[in-house]
Scaffold this motif. Structure first.
Motif, PDB file in Angstrom:
ATOM      1  N   UNK A   3       0.813  -1.213   0.000  1.00 23.36           N
ATOM      2  CA  UNK A   3       0.000   0.000   0.000  1.00 23.36           C
ATOM      3  C   UNK A   3       0.848   1.265   0.000  1.00 23.36           C
ATOM      4  N   UNK A   4       2.095   1.161   0.470  1.00 25.72           N
ATOM      5  CA  UNK A   4       2.997   2.321   0.506  1.00 25.72           C
ATOM      6  C   UNK A   4       3.897   2.400  -0.715  1.00 25.72           C
ATOM      7  N   UNK A   5       3.749   1.447  -1.616  1.00 28.98           N
ATOM      8  CA  UNK A   5       4.583   1.425  -2.820  1.00 28.98           C
ATOM      9  C   UNK A   5       4.010   2.382  -3.858  1.00 28.98           C
ATOM     10  N   UNK A   6       4.078   3.653  -3.541  1.00 30.24           N
ATOM     11  CA  UNK A   6       3.565   4.704  -4.409  1.00 30.24           C
ATOM     12  C   UNK A   6       4.556   5.851  -4.457  1.00 30.24           C
ATOM     13  N   UNK A   7       4.549   6.575  -5.555  1.00 40.38           N
ATOM     14  CA  UNK A   7       5.509   7.654  -5.739  1.00 40.38           C
ATOM     15  C   UNK A   7       5.368   8.797  -4.764  1.00 40.38           C
ATOM     16  N   UNK A   8       4.198   8.936  -4.146  1.00 46.24           N
ATOM     17  CA  UNK A   8       4.023  10.015  -3.173  1.00 46.24           C
ATOM     18  C   UNK A   8       4.683   9.680  -1.847  1.00 46.24           C
ATOM     19  N   UNK A   9       5.146   8.478  -1.679  1.00 51.88           N
ATOM     20  CA  UNK A   9       5.960   8.091  -0.530  1.00 51.88           C
ATOM     21  C   UNK A   9       7.423   8.313  -0.909  1.00 51.88           C
ATOM     22  N   UNK A  10       8.138   9.223  -0.237  1.00 55.09           N
ATOM     23  CA  UNK A  10       9.521   9.535  -0.651  1.00 55.09           C
ATOM     24  C   UNK A  10      10.444   8.328  -0.625  1.00 55.09           C
ATOM     25  N   UNK A  11      10.170   7.358   0.242  1.00 50.84           N
ATOM     26  CA  UNK A  11      11.014   6.165   0.293  1.00 50.84           C
ATOM     27  C   UNK A  11      10.828   5.290  -0.948  1.00 50.84           C
ATOM     28  N   UNK A  12       9.788   5.571  -1.722  1.00 51.78           N
ATOM     29  CA  UNK A  12       9.570   4.854  -2.970  1.00 51.78           C
ATOM     30  C   UNK A  12      10.712   5.104  -3.946  1.00 51.78           C
ATOM     31  N   UNK A  13      11.280   6.321  -3.917  1.00 55.22           N
ATOM     32  CA  UNK A  13      12.370   6.644  -4.829  1.00 55.22           C
ATOM     33  C   UNK A  13      13.627   5.846  -4.527  1.00 55.22           C
ATOM     34  N   UNK A  14      13.791   5.416  -3.273  1.00 54.79           N
ATOM     35  CA  UNK A  14      14.941   4.578  -2.959  1.00 54.79           C
ATOM     36  C   UNK A  14      14.909   3.293  -3.784  1.00 54.79           C
ATOM     37  N   UNK A  15      13.712   2.754  -3.979  1.00 55.87           N
ATOM     38  CA  UNK A  15      13.577   1.542  -4.790  1.00 55.87           C
ATOM     39  C   UNK A  15      13.728   1.861  -6.275  1.00 55.87           C
ATOM     40  N   UNK A  16      13.369   3.078  -6.669  1.00 60.64           N
ATOM     41  CA  UNK A  16      13.481   3.450  -8.074  1.00 60.64           C
ATOM     42  C   UNK A  16      14.930   3.643  -8.511  1.00 60.64           C
ATOM     43  N   UNK A  17      15.835   3.810  -7.546  1.00 59.79           N
ATOM     44  CA  UNK A  17      17.248   3.918  -7.911  1.00 59.79           C
ATOM     45  C   UNK A  17      17.742   2.666  -8.619  1.00 59.79           C
TER      46      UNK A  17
ATOM     47  N   UNK B 292       6.308  11.265 -16.896  1.00 54.42           N
ATOM     48  CA  UNK B 292       6.052  12.530 -16.199  1.00 54.42           C
ATOM     49  C   UNK B 292       5.822  12.287 -14.715  1.00 54.42           C
ATOM     50  N   UNK B 293       5.218  11.159 -14.375  1.00 57.40           N
ATOM     51  CA  UNK B 293       4.965  10.838 -12.969  1.00 57.40           C
ATOM     52  C   UNK B 293       6.273  10.715 -12.197  1.00 57.40           C
ATOM     53  N   UNK B 294       7.312  10.133 -12.807  1.00 61.15           N
ATOM     54  CA  UNK B 294       8.600  10.008 -12.133  1.00 61.15           C
ATOM     55  C   UNK B 294       9.174  11.366 -11.774  1.00 61.15           C
ATOM     56  N   UNK B 295       9.053  12.316 -12.693  1.00 59.79           N
ATOM     57  CA  UNK B 295       9.544  13.667 -12.438  1.00 59.79           C
ATOM     58  C   UNK B 295       8.735  14.324 -11.323  1.00 59.79           C
ATOM     59  N   UNK B 296       7.413  14.140 -11.359  1.00 58.20           N
ATOM     60  CA  UNK B 296       6.561  14.716 -10.314  1.00 58.20           C
ATOM     61  C   UNK B 296       6.888  14.130  -8.946  1.00 58.20           C
ATOM     62  N   UNK B 297       7.179  12.841  -8.894  1.00 63.03           N
ATOM     63  CA  UNK B 297       7.529  12.217  -7.621  1.00 63.03           C
ATOM     64  C   UNK B 297       8.832  12.804  -7.071  1.00 63.03           C
ATOM     65  N   UNK B 298       9.779  13.080  -7.944  1.00 66.81           N
ATOM     66  CA  UNK B 298      11.042  13.686  -7.501  1.00 66.81           C
ATOM     67  C   UNK B 298      10.816  15.097  -6.978  1.00 66.81           C
ATOM     68  N   UNK B 299       9.997  15.863  -7.697  1.00 65.41           N
ATOM     69  CA  UNK B 299       9.687  17.224  -7.243  1.00 65.41           C
ATOM     70  C   UNK B 299       8.950  17.178  -5.908  1.00 65.41           C
ATOM     71  N   UNK B 300       8.026  16.240  -5.757  1.00 64.34           N
ATOM     72  CA  UNK B 300       7.299  16.088  -4.495  1.00 64.34           C
ATOM     73  C   UNK B 300       8.251  15.766  -3.358  1.00 64.34           C
ATOM     74  N   UNK B 301       9.247  14.930  -3.591  1.00 63.35           N
ATOM     75  CA  UNK B 301      10.222  14.596  -2.560  1.00 63.35           C
ATOM     76  C   UNK B 301      11.018  15.822  -2.138  1.00 63.35           C
TER      77      UNK B 301
END
Length: 326
Positions: free
Chosen positions: A162-176, A185-194
């Protein structure tokens, strides 16, 4: 080794969880250094807002990290130009896929995505470190607590779908680990949100820091001969220059550059060795195939000669049939 493809591989290795841990170890205790060195009370006596102290530490650390990123990329290109392939093609196609979609992307786009993710996560990690520093009195405890918070968030995200979403900043750790996938575009938005979330955490840390009681020290004078930053009409910029100069004098910039250079050299040696092993395996496989093909042709010639001479026995006939089937 192609410089651009090597830079992509180095970026995946250095600008990952490894780079975040090293950044916290180098820059995560900047406030605690002031507390332990008894220089924080001196800063409180200066006409400087408390909020400017944390903002300057955050921005100066982030600037050094960005500088280190470009130094790392430059070092990767330099090592390849000196010891590898001196030519590269910026838009060399790299195969990538995501779910049922596939495409070819340029290495330059992959490098840009790695840098975007890394800067977003570094800003998040530094804001967490500054927030934790408001509640601790030891550099060691503060760094350990910061790493624990990041590790806990990473593990919870990993085990909770349930937390595996881009609005969770720890999600980007897995995206590395998935920078080869198609960028959206969603990837860029998630980075800006972080990054925006990092600013919010920094704001909370500032409020906590400002509400903390001012410490007093028996030291009446400090060795601040190097306190001579360039003057600006904005007080926050003066404090930013001051923090940047302090980190330079403490050797943090040199340590970051040196560490990135060493990691690039180690990565080049490792990747070069892996490529040599792959080439050696391909050569051995080719030699085995060539030897097998030579043996097969020799057997075919011998069987043909026996057949022409009328000396083809039952065993030779079976061998002939096997060769025809193969």
């Amino acid at each position: 080794v192609d410089p651009l493809l090597f830079t992509v591989q180095i970026g995946k290795w250095i600008f990952s969880l490894l780079g975040i841990v090293f950044t916290i170890l180098l820059f995560g205790n900047l406030v605690m250094v002031e507390k332990e060195g008894k220089t924080l009370p001196f800063l409180f006596t200066q006409p400087i807002k408390k909020s400017y102290i944390l903002i300057a530490k955050f921005l100066s650390s982030l600037l050094i990290v960005v500088m280190t990123i470009f130094v790392t990329i430059g070092a990767a290109f330099l090592v390849c130009f000196l010891f590898g392939d001196a030519t590269f093609y910026w838009h060399y196609p790299m195969y990538t896929e995501a779910l049922e979609t596939f495409a070819f992307v340029s290495p330059g786009l992959t490098i840009g995505r790695i840098i975007l993710y890394f800067i977003s996560l570094i800003s998040f990690a530094l804001s967490i470190a500054l927030f934790v520093s408001c509640f601790t009195s030891s550099s060691f405890i503060q760094i350990v607590m910061t790493l624990q918070v990041l590790l806990l968030g990473y593990l919870i995200t990993d085990f909770s779908p349930s937390l595996d979403t881009g609005w969770n900043p720890f999600y980007l750790f897995h995206q590395l680990n998935k920078v080869d996938e198609l960028i959206t575009t969603a990837n860029v938005l998630y980075s800006v949100w972080t990054i925006l979330l990092s600013i919010f955490i920094l704001f909370v840390a500032i409020r906590t820091f400002k509400s903390s009681p001012q410490q007093t020290s028996k030291r009446t004078s400090l060795n601040m001969n190097w306190f001579n930053p360039p003057k600006s009409k904005w007080p926050i910029m003066n404090n930013f220059y001051f923090e940047l100069r302090k980190q330079w004098m403490r050797g943090l910039v040199g340590k970051a550059f040196l560490l990135s250079g060493l990691l690039v050299i180690i990565g080049f040696i490792y990747i070069e060795g892996k490529m040599n092993e792959a080439e050696q395996r391909m050569l051995e496989s080719y030699q085995q195939e060539s030897a097998t093909e030579g043996v097969m042709k020799s057997l075919e010639r011998n069987i043909l000669e026996l057949e022409r001479a009328g000396n083809l026995d039952e065993n030779s006939q079976q061998l002939k049939d096997m060769l025809q089937q193969s």
